[in-house]
Design a protein around this motif. Structure first.
Motif, PDB file in Angstrom:
ATOM      1  N   ILE A  13      15.446  83.656  61.765  1.00 12.28           N
ATOM      2  CA  ILE A  13      16.558  83.421  59.954  1.00 12.28           C
ATOM      3  C   ILE A  13      16.310  84.606  59.642  1.00 12.28           C
ATOM      4  O   ILE A  13      16.950  85.076  58.863  1.00 12.28           O
ATOM      5  CB  ILE A  13      15.529  82.553  59.347  1.00 12.28           C
ATOM      6  N   ALA A  42      19.977  77.229  66.254  1.00 11.80           N
ATOM      7  CA  ALA A  42      20.113  75.973  64.983  1.00 11.80           C
ATOM      8  C   ALA A  42      19.880  74.437  65.831  1.00 11.80           C
ATOM      9  O   ALA A  42      19.479  73.560  65.350  1.00 11.80           O
ATOM     10  CB  ALA A  42      20.667  76.382  64.181  1.00 11.80           C
ATOM     11  N   GLU A  46      16.162  73.136  66.124  1.00 12.16           N
ATOM     12  CA  GLU A  46      15.736  72.131  64.951  1.00 12.16           C
ATOM     13  C   GLU A  46      17.312  72.467  63.286  1.00 12.16           C
ATOM     14  O   GLU A  46      16.902  73.065  63.156  1.00 12.16           O
ATOM     15  CB  GLU A  46      14.782  73.144  63.876  1.00 12.16           C
ATOM     16  N   LEU A  49      17.413  74.369  60.279  1.00 11.89           N
ATOM     17  CA  LEU A  49      17.256  75.900  60.241  1.00 11.89           C
ATOM     18  C   LEU A  49      18.433  76.106  60.002  1.00 11.89           C
ATOM     19  O   LEU A  49      18.908  77.632  58.986  1.00 11.89           O
ATOM     20  CB  LEU A  49      17.142  76.568  61.815  1.00 11.89           C
ATOM     21  N   ALA A  52      18.727  77.082  56.110  1.00 16.98           N
ATOM     22  CA  ALA A  52      17.541  78.806  55.783  1.00 16.98           C
ATOM     23  C   ALA A  52      18.821  79.871  56.602  1.00 16.98           C
ATOM     24  O   ALA A  52      18.883  80.817  55.820  1.00 16.98           O
ATOM     25  CB  ALA A  52      16.200  78.161  56.468  1.00 16.98           C
ATOM     26  N   MET A  53      19.470  79.885  57.279  1.00 13.01           N
ATOM     27  CA  MET A  53      20.455  80.365  58.325  1.00 13.01           C
ATOM     28  C   MET A  53      21.002  81.290  57.165  1.00 13.01           C
ATOM     29  O   MET A  53      22.148  82.387  56.299  1.00 13.01           O
ATOM     30  CB  MET A  53      20.172  80.839  59.011  1.00 13.01           C
TER      31      MET A  53
END
Length: 314
Positions: A13, A42, A46, A49, A52-53
């Motif tokens: 991130i 990602a 996970e 993620l 969030a990115m």
């Protein structure tokens, strides 16, 4: 190289934010490929993620472009001229961003994200042209989401191939790092070389400010042409008194009805771009049509103003 890959995985991130912000403020970093790799990571590590990115890329885009937008709003044409001087590709950055903004308005901020050499110039151009802050923010958010979504989605779709590439790079170690440095350096040298080659093609005799002033006292006076586009004139409405507004594109495409016929007339063309590139291209277009005494004005409009000569308004 393995350490870099580990850093990318552990701090994906932060890496997405830093690289995206650096690209938006004009640093020559490969933001799009990094986002593709981040999307693949990602998907492999996970999936949550990914959201969030997208958020990190969105904030970085808005912050970076807002800096340029408000700088363009405050300093106008002075800043645009400086930006093009320090740009890696200054010769077409303003003309291409002018074309996008004039044709598409706020949507130009979306298109600019995917046009190399224009993404940094479009926000300050929008600010200099008086786009409202709310309109800028709305289109900027749309552009950032689309840009980040496209490249992160590519990484997600091709995650298996990205995993294979990452494994190969990790095994290659220092060799892969050296190869990456060489590739980046080669890209920068190529762009510098293309710029130098382009400047050589536009090398031709220039008329000085003193020559133009002297010509204006004679009969017949020279034909003076302002080759800036509509957006460029909006950013800086000043012009040399008596200058005819005929854009470069119209001269190159032979669409302009020229108010002169004799190839023996002195024709001086000017712009507000580095190295008088637009004026030189326009002069070449006129020379090709038989107007042998067409020359760009050295220093353009800025040199005319700095010499203390009067200007008129478009």
């Amino acid at each position: 190289m393995e350490a870099l890959i580990t850093l990318m995985i552990d701090h994906a991130i932060a890496v997405v934010f830093a690289v995206t912000f650096a690209a938006r403020v004009g640093l020559p970093v490969p933001a799009a490929p990094v986002l593709v790799v981040a999307g693949g990571i990602a998907a492999i590590a996970e999936p949550v993620l990914l959201f969030a990115m997208v958020g990190a890329a969105l904030v970085a885009n808005v912050l970076g472009d807002a800096i340029w937008f408000y700088t363009g709003r405050i300093y106008g044409y002075h800043f645009m001229r400086l930006l093009c001087k320090i740009s890696i590709s200054p010769d077409s950055c303003v003309r291409r961003s002018e074309s996008l903004i004039t044709r598409w308005g706020g949507l130009s901020l979306v298109a600019a994200k995917f046009v190399p050499g224009v993404s940094v110039v479009a926000p300050p151009m929008a600010g200099a042209l008086g786009m409202s802050s709310w309109r800028f923010l709305a289109f900027e958010i749309l552009a950032a989401l689309l840009w980040a979504g496209v490249f992160l989605a590519l990484g997600w779709l091709f995650r298996e191939q990205i995993q294979a590439v990452l494994d190969a790079l990790a095994n290659a170690g220092g060799v892969a790092t050296a190869a990456l440095v060489v590739v980046v350096a080669a890209m920068l040298v190529r762009r510098w070389w293309r710029r130098r080659a382009f400047l050589r093609t536009t090398s031709m005799p220039r008329a000085t400010i003193g020559e133009l002033v002297t010509l204006m006292t004679r009969e017949p006076p020279p034909i003076v042409i302002d080759v800036r586009g509509e957006a460029g004139i909006q950013v800086d409405p000043r012009r040399i008194p008596g200058a005819l507004p005929i854009p470069l594109k119209a001269l190159q495409q032979r669409r302009a009805e020229l108010p002169f016929e004799s190839g023996e007339q002195e024709i001086i063309l000017y712009c507000s771009c580095p190295n008088e590139v637009s004026a030189a291209l326009a002069a070449q277009a006129l020379v090709a049509r038989g107007f042998k005494r067409a020359r760009p004005l050295a220093g353009g409009l800025e040199a005319w103003v700095e010499a203390g000569h009067p200007t008129a308004a478009h």
